[in-house]
Write a protein that holds these residues in place. Structure first.
Motif, PDB file in Angstrom:
ATOM      1  N   HIS A 171      48.604   3.020  45.161  1.00  0.00           N
ATOM      2  CA  HIS A 171      47.218   3.438  45.289  1.00  0.00           C
ATOM      3  C   HIS A 171      46.596   4.466  46.056  1.00  0.00           C
ATOM      4  CE1 HIS A 171      42.846   3.401  44.644  1.00  0.00           C
ATOM      5  NE2 HIS A 171      43.078   3.147  43.643  1.00  0.00           N
ATOM      6  N   GLU A 172      46.964   4.085  47.308  1.00  0.00           N
ATOM      7  CA  GLU A 172      46.631   5.025  48.330  1.00  0.00           C
ATOM      8  C   GLU A 172      47.241   6.359  48.425  1.00  0.00           C
ATOM      9  OE1 GLU A 172      43.941   5.143  50.317  1.00  0.00           O
ATOM     10  OE2 GLU A 172      43.375   3.252  49.161  1.00  0.00           O
ATOM     11  N   MET A 173      48.615   6.309  47.931  1.00  0.00           N
ATOM     12  CA  MET A 173      49.554   7.429  47.643  1.00  0.00           C
ATOM     13  C   MET A 173      48.614   8.285  46.539  1.00  0.00           C
ATOM     14  SD  MET A 173      51.606   7.780  50.182  1.00  0.00           S
ATOM     15  CE  MET A 173      52.441   9.354  49.509  1.00  0.00           C
ATOM     16  N   GLY A 174      48.394   7.717  45.472  1.00  0.00           N
ATOM     17  CA  GLY A 174      47.906   8.483  44.624  1.00  0.00           C
ATOM     18  C   GLY A 174      46.673   9.212  44.948  1.00  0.00           C
ATOM     19  N   ARG A 175      45.899   8.415  46.038  1.00  0.00           N
ATOM     20  CA  ARG A 175      44.553   9.261  46.397  1.00  0.00           C
ATOM     21  C   ARG A 175      44.968  10.418  47.222  1.00  0.00           C
ATOM     22  NH1 ARG A 175      39.782   6.557  47.339  1.00  0.00           N
ATOM     23  NH2 ARG A 175      40.965   4.504  47.446  1.00  0.00           N
ATOM     24  N   ALA A 176      46.116  10.069  48.351  1.00  0.00           N
ATOM     25  CA  ALA A 176      46.364  11.142  49.038  1.00  0.00           C
ATOM     26  C   ALA A 176      46.736  12.451  48.460  1.00  0.00           C
ATOM     27  CB  ALA A 176      47.481  10.495  49.969  1.00  0.00           C
ATOM     28  N   LEU A 177      47.544  12.222  47.158  1.00  0.00           N
ATOM     29  CA  LEU A 177      48.276  13.146  46.503  1.00  0.00           C
ATOM     30  C   LEU A 177      47.481  13.697  45.352  1.00  0.00           C
ATOM     31  CD1 LEU A 177      51.801  11.914  46.309  1.00  0.00           C
ATOM     32  CD2 LEU A 177      51.027  13.615  47.694  1.00  0.00           C
ATOM     33  N   GLY A 178      46.251  13.195  44.992  1.00  0.00           N
ATOM     34  CA  GLY A 178      45.468  13.488  43.939  1.00  0.00           C
ATOM     35  C   GLY A 178      45.890  13.148  42.758  1.00  0.00           C
ATOM     36  N   LYS A 179      46.686  12.219  42.522  1.00  0.00           N
ATOM     37  CA  LYS A 179      47.334  11.847  41.153  1.00  0.00           C
ATOM     38  C   LYS A 179      47.055  10.531  40.808  1.00  0.00           C
ATOM     39  CE  LYS A 179      49.822  15.687  41.445  1.00  0.00           C
ATOM     40  NZ  LYS A 179      49.587  16.837  40.752  1.00  0.00           N
ATOM     41  N   ASP A 180      47.313  10.063  39.658  1.00  0.00           N
ATOM     42  CA  ASP A 180      47.284   8.731  38.988  1.00  0.00           C
ATOM     43  C   ASP A 180      48.105   7.995  39.608  1.00  0.00           C
ATOM     44  OD1 ASP A 180      45.025   9.424  37.269  1.00  0.00           O
ATOM     45  OD2 ASP A 180      46.121   9.593  35.477  1.00  0.00           O
ATOM     46  N   ALA A 181      47.837   6.491  39.893  1.00  0.00           N
ATOM     47  CA  ALA A 181      48.827   5.667  40.373  1.00  0.00           C
ATOM     48  C   ALA A 181      48.981   4.529  39.374  1.00  0.00           C
ATOM     49  CB  ALA A 181      48.300   5.172  41.735  1.00  0.00           C
ATOM     50  N   LEU A 182      50.073   4.078  38.748  1.00  0.00           N
ATOM     51  CA  LEU A 182      50.330   3.145  37.989  1.00  0.00           C
ATOM     52  C   LEU A 182      51.345   2.375  38.528  1.00  0.00           C
ATOM     53  CD1 LEU A 182      51.657   5.379  35.022  1.00  0.00           C
ATOM     54  CD2 LEU A 182      49.240   4.981  35.768  1.00  0.00           C
ATOM     55  N   PHE A 183      51.523   1.202  38.253  1.00  0.00           N
ATOM     56  CA  PHE A 183      52.238  -0.015  38.846  1.00  0.00           C
ATOM     57  C   PHE A 183      52.984  -0.775  37.644  1.00  0.00           C
ATOM     58  CE2 PHE A 183      48.226  -1.940  38.819  1.00  0.00           C
ATOM     59  CZ  PHE A 183      48.319  -3.474  38.042  1.00  0.00           C
ATOM     60  N   LEU A 184      54.371  -0.933  38.103  1.00  0.00           N
ATOM     61  CA  LEU A 184      55.217  -1.857  36.926  1.00  0.00           C
ATOM     62  C   LEU A 184      55.096  -3.299  37.312  1.00  0.00           C
ATOM     63  CD1 LEU A 184      58.382   0.582  38.246  1.00  0.00           C
ATOM     64  CD2 LEU A 184      57.357   0.385  35.830  1.00  0.00           C
ATOM     65  N   GLU A 185      55.264  -4.080  36.462  1.00  0.00           N
ATOM     66  CA  GLU A 185      55.111  -5.425  36.726  1.00  0.00           C
ATOM     67  C   GLU A 185      56.573  -6.107  36.022  1.00  0.00           C
ATOM     68  OE1 GLU A 185      51.240  -7.444  35.947  1.00  0.00           O
ATOM     69  OE2 GLU A 185      51.102  -5.343  35.231  1.00  0.00           O
ATOM     70  N   ARG A 186      57.027  -7.341  36.443  1.00  0.00           N
ATOM     71  CA  ARG A 186      58.092  -8.080  36.087  1.00  0.00           C
ATOM     72  C   ARG A 186      57.741  -9.464  35.733  1.00  0.00           C
ATOM     73  NH1 ARG A 186      62.263  -7.098  40.545  1.00  0.00           N
ATOM     74  NH2 ARG A 186      61.016  -7.543  42.484  1.00  0.00           N
TER      75      ARG A 186
END
Length: 192
Positions: A79-94
């Motif tokens: 999430h923080e990388m998305g903020r730093a790069l100005g991109k959406d941040a998704l996550f995978l689950e299992r």
């Protein structure tokens, strides 16, 4: 940030643990980096993400469409990388053992993805997550992490840019030294 700067952040937050740990990779170690603790402070998490973002070469950074991270460990730093790069941040689950997108998350066909992890030891979870992005229609073009514990040996099949490489020794089940084996095992990771 230098290795010592990053370790200082871990120490300050009580996130550098000593004992006998069974890592998510299945390997054993006398040290554990509890990334959830170092990332619990949003200001610190943002600082670490900005430092990681600065390590990504411009030609790769300019191609990133979306940031994806595996749950659980990668969610906050992703999430923080998305903020730093100005991109959406998704996550995978299992929940059933195989990574996939849930919660209405979807990738545009051919989306260029930056995979974000907290710690990489053997790279197993990363490779599984990279495969999942491919099944979901995206393409992982690089991976970043806070920590590379592989000793620089991990091959993820994509360029890898860890913030720091920390070489705490890890051991296979049958290689655990007697002094470490004498300590009760803790399993702090997210994988059972």
């Amino acid at each position: 940030m230098t290795e010592e700067d990053v370790l200082s952040e871990f120490r300050a937050s009580g996130a550098l643990l000593e004992g006998h740990f069974k890592l998510s990779s299945g390997r054993h170690s006398g040290f554990y980096l509890q990334c959830a603790r170092v990332l619990m402070n949003p200001e610190r998490a943002g600082r670490l993400a900005a430092a990681i973002a600065a390590k990504i070469p411009r030609e790769i950074r300019s191609q990133i469409d979306t940031v994806v991270s595996p749950a659980m460990g990668g969610i906050i730093i992703g999430h923080e990388m998305g903020r730093a790069l100005g991109k959406d941040a998704l996550f995978l689950e299992r929940p059933e053992g195989t990574f996939h997108l849930r919660r209405g998350f979807a990738l545009e066909p051919g989306a260029k993805v930056l995979m974000v992890e907290d710690v990489v030891t053997t790279g197993l979870s990363s490779r599984e997550a990279i495969d999942a992005v491919g099944r979901e229609g995206g393409e992982v073009i690089a991976e970043v992490s806070l920590i590379d514990r592989s000793g620089g040996e991990v091959d993820l099949g994509v360029p890898f840019f860890p913030l720091v490489q920390i070489n705490f020794p890890t051991y296979a089940e049958d290689e655990v030294p007697a002094e470490l084996a004498a300590i009760e095992i803790t399993k702090p990771g997210s994988r059972k």
